[in-house]
Design an enzyme around this catalytic site. Sequence first.
Site, PDB file in Angstrom:
ATOM      1  N   HIS A  93       0.773  -1.251  -0.251  1.00 50.77           N
ATOM      2  CA  HIS A  93       0.002   0.052  -0.063  1.00 50.77           C
ATOM      3  C   HIS A  93       0.864   1.389   0.103  1.00 50.77           C
ATOM      4  O   HIS A  93       0.337   2.398  -0.249  1.00 50.77           O
ATOM      5  CB  HIS A  93      -1.014   0.128   1.310  1.00 50.77           C
ATOM      6  CG  HIS A  93      -0.025   0.311   2.452  1.00 50.77           C
ATOM      7  ND1 HIS A  93       0.272  -0.764   3.233  1.00 50.77           N
ATOM      8  CD2 HIS A  93      -0.035   1.489   3.202  1.00 50.77           C
ATOM      9  CE1 HIS A  93       1.248  -0.366   4.155  1.00 50.77           C
ATOM     10  NE2 HIS A  93       0.771   1.069   4.314  1.00 50.77           N
TER      11      HIS A  93
HETATM   12  C1  UD1 Z   1      -1.469   5.667   5.468  1.00 49.04           C
HETATM   13  C2  UD1 Z   1      -0.068   6.338   6.072  1.00 49.04           C
HETATM   14  C3  UD1 Z   1       0.802   5.253   6.097  1.00 49.04           C
HETATM   15  C4  UD1 Z   1       0.298   3.812   6.551  1.00 49.04           C
HETATM   16  C5  UD1 Z   1      -0.952   3.311   6.264  1.00 49.04           C
HETATM   17  C6  UD1 Z   1      -1.960   2.186   6.937  1.00 49.04           C
HETATM   18  C7  UD1 Z   1       0.388   8.837   5.812  1.00 49.04           C
HETATM   19  C8  UD1 Z   1       1.045   9.940   5.032  1.00 49.04           C
HETATM   20  N1  UD1 Z   1       0.354   7.334   5.372  1.00 49.04           N
HETATM   21  O1  UD1 Z   1      -1.592   5.512   4.243  1.00 49.04           O
HETATM   22  O2  UD1 Z   1       1.915   5.544   6.739  1.00 49.04           O
HETATM   23  O3  UD1 Z   1       1.090   2.786   6.470  1.00 49.04           O
HETATM   24  O4  UD1 Z   1      -2.094   4.513   6.441  1.00 49.04           O
HETATM   25  O5  UD1 Z   1      -2.674   1.618   6.396  1.00 49.04           O
HETATM   26  O6  UD1 Z   1      -0.332   9.191   6.808  1.00 49.04           O
HETATM   27  N2  UD1 Z   1      -8.837   5.238   1.410  1.00 49.04           N
HETATM   28  C9  UD1 Z   1     -10.288   4.666   1.474  1.00 49.04           C
HETATM   29  N3  UD1 Z   1     -10.667   4.160   2.618  1.00 49.04           N
HETATM   30  C10 UD1 Z   1     -10.012   4.549   3.686  1.00 49.04           C
HETATM   31  C11 UD1 Z   1      -8.966   5.058   4.014  1.00 49.04           C
HETATM   32  C12 UD1 Z   1      -8.355   5.487   2.644  1.00 49.04           C
HETATM   33  O7  UD1 Z   1     -10.828   4.421   0.659  1.00 49.04           O
HETATM   34  O8  UD1 Z   1     -10.758   4.216   4.766  1.00 49.04           O
HETATM   35  C13 UD1 Z   1      -8.134   5.619   0.386  1.00 49.04           C
HETATM   36  C14 UD1 Z   1      -8.385   6.923  -0.274  1.00 49.04           C
HETATM   37  O9  UD1 Z   1      -8.602   6.836  -1.679  1.00 49.04           O
HETATM   38  C15 UD1 Z   1      -7.398   7.616   0.055  1.00 49.04           C
HETATM   39  C16 UD1 Z   1      -6.028   6.543   0.142  1.00 49.04           C
HETATM   40  O10 UD1 Z   1      -7.038   5.296   0.466  1.00 49.04           O
HETATM   41  O11 UD1 Z   1      -6.949   8.664  -0.438  1.00 49.04           O
HETATM   42  C17 UD1 Z   1      -4.802   6.965   0.861  1.00 49.04           C
HETATM   43  O12 UD1 Z   1      -5.521   7.016   2.356  1.00 49.04           O
HETATM   44  P1  UD1 Z   1      -4.375   7.753   3.381  1.00 49.04           P
HETATM   45  O13 UD1 Z   1      -4.829   7.588   4.730  1.00 49.04           O
HETATM   46  O14 UD1 Z   1      -4.139   9.005   2.656  1.00 49.04           O
HETATM   47  O15 UD1 Z   1      -3.124   6.963   3.237  1.00 49.04           O
HETATM   48  P2  UD1 Z   1      -2.529   5.746   3.156  1.00 49.04           P
HETATM   49  O16 UD1 Z   1      -2.134   5.029   1.955  1.00 49.04           O
HETATM   50  O17 UD1 Z   1      -3.834   4.698   4.048  1.00 49.04           O
HETATM   51  N1  UDP Z   2      -3.565  -5.477   8.726  1.00 44.53           N
HETATM   52  C1  UDP Z   2      -4.922  -5.938   8.950  1.00 44.53           C
HETATM   53  N2  UDP Z   2      -5.570  -6.346   7.818  1.00 44.53           N
HETATM   54  C2  UDP Z   2      -5.126  -6.153   6.334  1.00 44.53           C
HETATM   55  C3  UDP Z   2      -4.037  -5.809   6.544  1.00 44.53           C
HETATM   56  C4  UDP Z   2      -2.991  -5.353   7.598  1.00 44.53           C
HETATM   57  O1  UDP Z   2      -5.463  -5.998  10.264  1.00 44.53           O
HETATM   58  O2  UDP Z   2      -6.097  -6.549   5.751  1.00 44.53           O
HETATM   59  C5  UDP Z   2      -2.865  -5.353  10.061  1.00 44.53           C
HETATM   60  C6  UDP Z   2      -1.499  -5.872  10.117  1.00 44.53           C
HETATM   61  O3  UDP Z   2      -1.631  -7.098  10.817  1.00 44.53           O
HETATM   62  C7  UDP Z   2      -0.585  -5.062  10.872  1.00 44.53           C
HETATM   63  C8  UDP Z   2      -1.245  -3.579  10.592  1.00 44.53           C
HETATM   64  O4  UDP Z   2      -2.474  -3.777   9.914  1.00 44.53           O
HETATM   65  O5  UDP Z   2      -1.052  -5.209  12.297  1.00 44.53           O
HETATM   66  C9  UDP Z   2      -0.333  -2.827   9.384  1.00 44.53           C
HETATM   67  O6  UDP Z   2      -0.899  -1.592   8.920  1.00 44.53           O
HETATM   68  P1  UDP Z   2      -0.642  -1.040   7.345  1.00 44.53           P
HETATM   69  O7  UDP Z   2       0.223  -2.438   6.816  1.00 44.53           O
HETATM   70  O8  UDP Z   2      -1.841  -0.658   6.975  1.00 44.53           O
HETATM   71  O9  UDP Z   2       0.537  -0.299   7.958  1.00 44.53           O
HETATM   72  P2  UDP Z   2       2.017   0.067   8.190  1.00 44.53           P
HETATM   73  O10 UDP Z   2       2.170  -0.918   9.289  1.00 44.53           O
HETATM   74  O11 UDP Z   2       2.724  -0.075   6.748  1.00 44.53           O
HETATM   75  O12 UDP Z   2       2.152   1.437   8.607  1.00 44.53           O
END
Ligand code: UD1
Ligand code: UDP
Length: 381
Positions: A219
């Site tokens: 992601h």
């Molecule tokens: C964010 C964090 C990242 C973390 C990740 C965990 C930042 C800069 N990034 O990335 O460090 O690893 O969360 O998962 O804060 N979206 C949905 N539904 C949701 C949430 C997001 O559709 O509930 C989609 C939207 O199109 C959004 C995109 O995902 O624009 C990115 O979401 P965002 O929270 O900005 O960043 P993540 O990639 O989730």
């Molecule tokens: N995770 C989850 N469901 C998923 C993917 C990840 O519960 O479909 C959990 C995973 O086990 C871990 C956490 O989410 O505990 C990691 O989050 P993510 O990969 O979104 O973010 P990051 O750790 O890279 O910031």
Amino acid sequence: MMHLTTVVGARPQFIKAAAVSRAVREIFSPEITERIIHTGQHYDHEMSEVFFEELQLPRPEVNLAVGSHSHGKQTALMISLLEKEFLTNPPDAVLVYGDTNSTLAGALAASKLHIPVIHVEAGMRSYDKSMPEEINRVLSDHVSTLLFTPTETGMRNLKKEGLVHHRGAFHDPDHPVIYHCGDVMYDNCLHFQALAEERSRILEEYGLEPGRYHLATLHRAQNTDDPARLTNLFTALLEITHASGKKTIVPLHPRTSSLLRKSVPDPLLKALMAGECILATPVAYFDMLVLEKNAHLILTDSGGVQKEAYFFGKPCIILRAETEWKEITATRSAILADADPKKIRKAYQRFESSPALSFPPIFGDGHAASFICRTMLDCLG
Ligand code: UD1
Ligand code: UDP
């Protein structure tokens, strides 16, 4: 009584917060009260609500419902709304986790009001400022009063930046307290593993046999937002699936799901959609623990999933060029393969040809959360 406000907003933060909230409830309730604010950065049911249901995390008292925006707008909205919250209900300290925009917003809003910031998962560095998380980490660490790092590397990184443990009785961002305390995600993994195995039906749901499938997640913006990298990564996942005769399940982050449809060439998309890899919606935490524990091998660009692969003793191919979790790669149980199909294949072959790996304990003793609570009280209570 110490009044703590915890700011969370993204999936990994709900999971990390569960460990400290549990310690507050079960051990420190006579001394600490906790108020949870959800920024609304993640909002889909399976990215947010599901974790509150499963992990017995207290419901947020407030959801700021900020939602998805550009980084500047999202962070600015959070700061402005958090500032209002902190002024209306002034806490003794604000607790933030990890490296998301919600972390940075919580840390900035609190520190500007001279409220002590507690940063859990401090000190992690990729030394790549094109990564939004790197900016969030560095800035959050430098306005924090209490910094808890999960690893030795984190401690070294903080010292390199001049952040040293202040031994006096008074603490503020210029006189911080810095501890290496282990990882709250490891606390959770130990705490929830048995319950996860009892409750989850994910293997049956997807027809997966223990040891006969790979688990992949990706992601990171660097991977999802670049069509060439995204195409390479899914091409590599398909190749490994075909060559090994094992299935590959990919719970897709919503960001990956929408960009996959837009960015990868039609034949690859068709093959994926035809079920050659199992493209799933994001799964709940218990399902994820069970998928990790029973996987043959894990491929990921997630920080949390890299660590959980290690907790479960699984080989891991890291789909990035660098990692903050240097202790893991040093054991050679995880290999950095970037988004390069050749490196990914080579890493896979290495694990197949020498399957004996060792996983020395590097993430603490499973009690990081209670150490954090005790230290908060000693330093700020
Ligand atoms: C964010 C964090 C990242 C973390 C990740 C965990 C930042 C800069 N990034 O990335 O460090 O690893 O969360 O998962 O804060 N979206 C949905 N539904 C949701 C949430 C997001 O559709 O509930 C989609 C939207 O199109 C959004 C995109 O995902 O624009 C990115 O979401 P965002 O929270 O900005 O960043 P993540 O990639 O989730
Ligand atoms: N995770 C989850 N469901 C998923 C993917 C990840 O519960 O479909 C959990 C995973 O086990 C871990 C956490 O989410 O505990 C990691 O989050 P993510 O990969 O979104 O973010 P990051 O750790 O890279 O910031």
